[in-house]
Scaffold this active site. Structure first.
Site, PDB file in Angstrom:
ATOM      1  N   ASN A   9       6.593  -5.051  12.018  1.00 50.88           N
ATOM      2  CA  ASN A   9       5.176  -5.249  11.716  1.00 50.88           C
ATOM      3  C   ASN A   9       4.930  -6.539  10.928  1.00 50.88           C
ATOM      4  O   ASN A   9       5.456  -6.716   9.835  1.00 50.88           O
ATOM      5  CB  ASN A   9       4.689  -4.037  10.895  1.00 50.88           C
ATOM      6  CG  ASN A   9       3.207  -3.776  11.055  1.00 50.88           C
ATOM      7  OD1 ASN A   9       2.528  -4.459  11.811  1.00 50.88           O
ATOM      8  ND2 ASN A   9       2.713  -2.780  10.332  1.00 50.88           N
ATOM      9  N   HIS A  17      -0.986  12.515   8.605  1.00 42.61           N
ATOM     10  CA  HIS A  17      -1.549  11.802   7.460  1.00 42.61           C
ATOM     11  C   HIS A  17      -2.969  12.278   7.187  1.00 42.61           C
ATOM     12  O   HIS A  17      -3.863  12.009   7.983  1.00 42.61           O
ATOM     13  CB  HIS A  17      -1.670  10.317   7.761  1.00 42.61           C
ATOM     14  CG  HIS A  17      -0.374   9.576   7.760  1.00 42.61           C
ATOM     15  ND1 HIS A  17      -0.314   8.221   7.642  1.00 42.61           N
ATOM     16  CD2 HIS A  17       0.902   9.996   7.848  1.00 42.61           C
ATOM     17  CE1 HIS A  17       0.950   7.838   7.664  1.00 42.61           C
ATOM     18  NE2 HIS A  17       1.707   8.899   7.801  1.00 42.61           N
ATOM     19  N   ARG A  33       0.877  14.811   4.818  1.00 43.81           N
ATOM     20  CA  ARG A  33       0.949  13.814   3.744  1.00 43.81           C
ATOM     21  C   ARG A  33      -0.467  13.593   3.235  1.00 43.81           C
ATOM     22  O   ARG A  33      -1.396  13.443   4.031  1.00 43.81           O
ATOM     23  CB  ARG A  33       1.516  12.516   4.320  1.00 43.81           C
ATOM     24  CG  ARG A  33       1.710  11.427   3.311  1.00 43.81           C
ATOM     25  CD  ARG A  33       2.113  10.125   3.982  1.00 43.81           C
ATOM     26  NE  ARG A  33       0.976   9.248   4.107  1.00 43.81           N
ATOM     27  CZ  ARG A  33       1.058   7.924   4.256  1.00 43.81           C
ATOM     28  NH1 ARG A  33       2.239   7.321   4.329  1.00 43.81           N
ATOM     29  NH2 ARG A  33      -0.019   7.181   4.365  1.00 43.81           N
ATOM     30  N   TYR A  51      -3.511   2.253  -1.007  1.00 46.19           N
ATOM     31  CA  TYR A  51      -2.625   2.450   0.133  1.00 46.19           C
ATOM     32  C   TYR A  51      -2.904   3.790   0.826  1.00 46.19           C
ATOM     33  O   TYR A  51      -3.071   4.817   0.158  1.00 46.19           O
ATOM     34  CB  TYR A  51      -1.148   2.412  -0.315  1.00 46.19           C
ATOM     35  CG  TYR A  51      -0.287   2.939   0.787  1.00 46.19           C
ATOM     36  CD1 TYR A  51      -0.049   2.155   1.917  1.00 46.19           C
ATOM     37  CD2 TYR A  51       0.161   4.250   0.787  1.00 46.19           C
ATOM     38  CE1 TYR A  51       0.635   2.655   2.990  1.00 46.19           C
ATOM     39  CE2 TYR A  51       0.868   4.768   1.859  1.00 46.19           C
ATOM     40  CZ  TYR A  51       1.099   3.962   2.951  1.00 46.19           C
ATOM     41  OH  TYR A  51       1.758   4.468   4.027  1.00 46.19           O
ATOM     42  N   ASP A  98       3.153   9.532  -0.464  1.00 45.06           N
ATOM     43  CA  ASP A  98       3.835   8.234  -0.385  1.00 45.06           C
ATOM     44  C   ASP A  98       3.374   7.349  -1.548  1.00 45.06           C
ATOM     45  O   ASP A  98       2.194   6.998  -1.636  1.00 45.06           O
ATOM     46  CB  ASP A  98       3.484   7.571   0.963  1.00 45.06           C
ATOM     47  CG  ASP A  98       4.342   6.356   1.263  1.00 45.06           C
ATOM     48  OD1 ASP A  98       5.066   5.891   0.366  1.00 45.06           O
ATOM     49  OD2 ASP A  98       4.282   5.878   2.420  1.00 45.06           O
ATOM     50  N   HIS A 125       4.568   4.382  -1.929  1.00 45.28           N
ATOM     51  CA  HIS A 125       4.636   3.046  -1.317  1.00 45.28           C
ATOM     52  C   HIS A 125       5.207   1.994  -2.264  1.00 45.28           C
ATOM     53  O   HIS A 125       4.636   0.915  -2.457  1.00 45.28           O
ATOM     54  CB  HIS A 125       3.273   2.631  -0.757  1.00 45.28           C
ATOM     55  CG  HIS A 125       3.391   1.931   0.564  1.00 45.28           C
ATOM     56  ND1 HIS A 125       3.378   0.577   0.681  1.00 45.28           N
ATOM     57  CD2 HIS A 125       3.560   2.407   1.820  1.00 45.28           C
ATOM     58  CE1 HIS A 125       3.520   0.235   1.961  1.00 45.28           C
ATOM     59  NE2 HIS A 125       3.647   1.344   2.666  1.00 45.28           N
ATOM     60  N   GLU A 180       7.579  10.076  -1.672  1.00 42.95           N
ATOM     61  CA  GLU A 180       8.201   9.013  -0.861  1.00 42.95           C
ATOM     62  C   GLU A 180       8.144   7.653  -1.559  1.00 42.95           C
ATOM     63  O   GLU A 180       7.151   7.337  -2.214  1.00 42.95           O
ATOM     64  CB  GLU A 180       7.448   8.956   0.469  1.00 42.95           C
ATOM     65  CG  GLU A 180       7.863   7.835   1.387  1.00 42.95           C
ATOM     66  CD  GLU A 180       7.035   7.853   2.674  1.00 42.95           C
ATOM     67  OE1 GLU A 180       6.488   8.922   3.040  1.00 42.95           O
ATOM     68  OE2 GLU A 180       6.927   6.790   3.304  1.00 42.95           O
ATOM     69  N   GLU A 211      12.182   3.604   4.715  1.00 44.91           N
ATOM     70  CA  GLU A 211      11.539   3.035   5.905  1.00 44.91           C
ATOM     71  C   GLU A 211      11.776   1.527   6.010  1.00 44.91           C
ATOM     72  O   GLU A 211      11.651   0.968   7.096  1.00 44.91           O
ATOM     73  CB  GLU A 211      10.042   3.365   5.941  1.00 44.91           C
ATOM     74  CG  GLU A 211       9.251   2.759   4.809  1.00 44.91           C
ATOM     75  CD  GLU A 211       7.808   3.232   4.779  1.00 44.91           C
ATOM     76  OE1 GLU A 211       7.575   4.423   4.979  1.00 44.91           O
ATOM     77  OE2 GLU A 211       6.931   2.387   4.557  1.00 44.91           O
ATOM     78  N   ARG A 269      14.642   7.869   5.360  1.00 45.52           N
ATOM     79  CA  ARG A 269      13.579   7.508   6.308  1.00 45.52           C
ATOM     80  C   ARG A 269      13.930   6.343   7.233  1.00 45.52           C
ATOM     81  O   ARG A 269      13.160   5.995   8.120  1.00 45.52           O
ATOM     82  CB  ARG A 269      12.294   7.190   5.538  1.00 45.52           C
ATOM     83  CG  ARG A 269      11.691   8.455   4.986  1.00 45.52           C
ATOM     84  CD  ARG A 269      10.437   8.249   4.188  1.00 45.52           C
ATOM     85  NE  ARG A 269       9.409   7.467   4.811  1.00 45.52           N
ATOM     86  CZ  ARG A 269       8.696   7.829   5.877  1.00 45.52           C
ATOM     87  NH1 ARG A 269       8.908   8.992   6.445  1.00 45.52           N
ATOM     88  NH2 ARG A 269       7.767   7.022   6.369  1.00 45.52           N
ATOM     89  N   HIS A 274      10.661   7.561   9.545  1.00 46.10           N
ATOM     90  CA  HIS A 274       9.433   6.785   9.610  1.00 46.10           C
ATOM     91  C   HIS A 274       8.831   6.923  11.018  1.00 46.10           C
ATOM     92  O   HIS A 274       9.554   6.848  12.005  1.00 46.10           O
ATOM     93  CB  HIS A 274       9.841   5.339   9.345  1.00 46.10           C
ATOM     94  CG  HIS A 274       8.739   4.380   9.130  1.00 46.10           C
ATOM     95  ND1 HIS A 274       8.921   3.029   9.262  1.00 46.10           N
ATOM     96  CD2 HIS A 274       7.459   4.542   8.768  1.00 46.10           C
ATOM     97  CE1 HIS A 274       7.797   2.398   8.991  1.00 46.10           C
ATOM     98  NE2 HIS A 274       6.889   3.296   8.687  1.00 46.10           N
ATOM     99  N   ASP A 283       3.185   1.384  13.693  1.00 46.84           N
ATOM    100  CA  ASP A 283       3.879   0.124  14.029  1.00 46.84           C
ATOM    101  C   ASP A 283       5.226   0.369  14.703  1.00 46.84           C
ATOM    102  O   ASP A 283       5.882  -0.576  15.127  1.00 46.84           O
ATOM    103  CB  ASP A 283       4.035  -0.794  12.809  1.00 46.84           C
ATOM    104  CG  ASP A 283       4.432  -0.100  11.523  1.00 46.84           C
ATOM    105  OD1 ASP A 283       3.704   0.812  11.087  1.00 46.84           O
ATOM    106  OD2 ASP A 283       5.465  -0.466  10.954  1.00 46.84           O
ATOM    107  N   GLU A 299       7.785  11.906  10.735  1.00 47.70           N
ATOM    108  CA  GLU A 299       6.409  11.433  10.529  1.00 47.70           C
ATOM    109  C   GLU A 299       5.717  11.241  11.878  1.00 47.70           C
ATOM    110  O   GLU A 299       6.313  10.730  12.831  1.00 47.70           O
ATOM    111  CB  GLU A 299       6.438  10.098   9.769  1.00 47.70           C
ATOM    112  CG  GLU A 299       5.061   9.528   9.482  1.00 47.70           C
ATOM    113  CD  GLU A 299       5.116   8.222   8.685  1.00 47.70           C
ATOM    114  OE1 GLU A 299       6.191   7.590   8.617  1.00 47.70           O
ATOM    115  OE2 GLU A 299       4.066   7.850   8.135  1.00 47.70           O
ATOM    116  N   TRP A 332       3.290  -4.120  -2.315  1.00 52.59           N
ATOM    117  CA  TRP A 332       2.218  -3.467  -1.562  1.00 52.59           C
ATOM    118  C   TRP A 332       2.650  -2.092  -1.095  1.00 52.59           C
ATOM    119  O   TRP A 332       3.682  -1.781  -0.738  1.00 52.59           O
ATOM    120  CB  TRP A 332       1.803  -4.299  -0.342  1.00 52.59           C
ATOM    121  CG  TRP A 332       0.837  -3.518   0.480  1.00 52.59           C
ATOM    122  CD1 TRP A 332      -0.453  -3.222   0.179  1.00 52.59           C
ATOM    123  CD2 TRP A 332       1.112  -2.863   1.718  1.00 52.59           C
ATOM    124  NE1 TRP A 332      -1.007  -2.445   1.142  1.00 52.59           N
ATOM    125  CE2 TRP A 332      -0.059  -2.187   2.110  1.00 52.59           C
ATOM    126  CE3 TRP A 332       2.252  -2.768   2.528  1.00 52.59           C
ATOM    127  CZ2 TRP A 332      -0.153  -1.439   3.276  1.00 52.59           C
ATOM    128  CZ3 TRP A 332       2.179  -2.036   3.678  1.00 52.59           C
ATOM    129  CH2 TRP A 332       0.984  -1.376   4.056  1.00 52.59           C
TER     130      TRP A 332
END
Ligand code: GCO
Ligand code: MG
Length: 402
Positions: free
Chosen positions: A37, A122, A147, A159, A210, A212, A236, A262, A283, A312, A316, A339, A402
């Site tokens: 991605n 999600h 999630r 996020y 998550d 992130h 996560e 991931e 993941r 994951h 993407d 996921e 991020w």
């Protein structure tokens, strides 16, 4: 059987995908996903310029030797670009093997260990109320695991929450957008969110969250401890995982299960996490972790330490990876969860596939190989468009994860 031709297809039916097609002298072909991605063309060029010329004339059944040739033979090892390119080749070759032997890939990996693959969806919302509505929507669809992410006061966006109506999709066309972040506000908010979700949905629904990669280890330890009453399935990516020892700090403070990986692309990214039992779910998945050949070894190593897989499955990762992951999930013993972030209608049309969802479980289907195809005529209608993931800044402007 010999590989006679291979080429890369790049298409953007709503988002970019890089697909490798490998053809043989027996008319059988295989597909592999090489999507990274925001850096798609790097993998495409690695494949076209450096990998494909070395494949021609080889026996596609020699997945181990070809994997070692591309990994050790390059001298420059690991890294997301290299490992996504190797994965694209490896997955395409397993697809060919399955088709040549007239059997689904899961039979080549050990056969069915279960009847279906539990997936999580999600749920998200701009605030807790909207997130609760979305959890309800997911339970109505049959999900047994969800999630949950929600926005909170003090930050314009966060996020995992869709900006407008419609699904959350992190990559955006044009240059990277900027998001803002405050760990203080986030840490205050998340326990409130999960208290409400547990109160509303009871004990049976599996709940995931998550972080992130945004917390320090000690902040993650605190969050995990505060979430213990709500018994999450996992927390996560609590902290960036370059520092594997960071997870020891988290482990010392909480029994909330931890999932990570991931962004990993090799067993060497997680061997300390696994052998020290600092994590519960891995993941790293096929497309970014070197394909079936490397992920199988990594998952078998993880099994020795009670670590299960939780691959994951964001948008993407193309339907080729989704199909490949489902074959893997169905077959291995230490599967945990998968996921599922459904692809757009346009993407599903470009990649016709046999996998199905029913009552919270998915199945890869019983077609030979992976059971997924690429409609190249339709794909050609969606040319590549440069897109990036967002970047993130703290409220004082400091660039952060991020
Ligand atoms: C997830 C992931 C994704 C990533 C995305 C980046 O858990 O699904 O965190 O949403 O952000 O895959 O490309
Ligand atoms: Mg994630």
């Amino acid at each position: 059987m010999k590989i006679t031709n291979a080429y890369v297809n790049i298409t953007s039916p709503g988002r970019n995908f890089v697909t490798l097609k490998v053809e043989t002298d027996e008319g059988i072909y295989g597909l592999g996903d090489g999507t990274l991605n925001g850096r798609e063309l790097a993998v495409a060029s690695y494949l076209t310029e450096h990998v494909i010329p070395c494949l021609l004339g080889r026996d596609p059944f020699q997945t181990e030797d070809i994997w070692q040739y591309l990994y050790r033979g390059a001298y420059w090892r690991r890294g997301p670009v290299t490992m996504a390119a190797i994965a694209a080749v490896d997955v395409a070759l397993w697809d060919i093997k399955g088709k040549a032997l007239n059997t689904p890939v899961y039979n080549l990996l050990g056969g069915k260990s279960r009847e279906g693959v539990m997936v999580y969806g999600h749920a998200n919302g701009k605030d807790i109320e909207q997130a609760l509505d979305d959890v309800a929507r997911h339970t109505e669809m049959g999900f047994k695991a969800v999630r949950v992410q929600s926005g909170f006061a003090g930050l314009a966006s966060t996020y995992g929450v869709a900006k407008g109506a419609g699904r959350y999709e992190p990559a955006e066309r044009g240059l990277p957008t900027e998001n803002e972040w405050s760990s203080e506000l986030y840490l205050r908010h998340v326990p409130k969110l999960f208290r409400r979700v547990r109160e509303a949905f009871g004990e049976d629904l599996h709940l995931l969250h998550d972080c992130h990669h945004r917390l320090t280890p000690i902040e993650a330890g605190r969050l995990g401890k505060e979430l213990e009453p709500f018994r999450l399935f996992w927390m996560e990516d609590p902290t960036p995982a370059e520092l594997q020892e960071g997870f020891r700090v988290i482990r010392e403070h909480t029994t909330t299960p931890i999932a990570v990986g991931e962004v990993f692309n090799s067993v060497w990214d997680c061997h300390d996490l696994i052998r020290n039992q600092w994590i519960d779910y891995l993941r790293m998945t096929l497309v970014h972790g070197g394909g079936f050949t490397h992920i199988k070894k990594t998952a078998d190593f993880a099994a020795l330490y009670h670590v299960r897989t939780g691959f994951h499955g964001a948008t993407d990762l193309s339907p080729v990876t989704m199909a490949a992951a489902l074959h893997f999930d169905l077959a291995i013993h230490n599967f945990g969860i998968q996921e599922l972030m459904p692809h757009s209608v346009e993407t599903d049309a470009v990649f016709p596939h046999n996998y199905t969802f029913k009552d919270g479980l998915m199945h890869p289907g019983d077609a030979p190989g992976l059971g997924v195809d690429l409609d190249e005529t339709l794909a050609a209608k969606y040319p590549y468009q440069r897109a990036y993931l967002p970047i993130n800044r703290k409220l004082d402007g400091t660039l952060t994860d991020w």
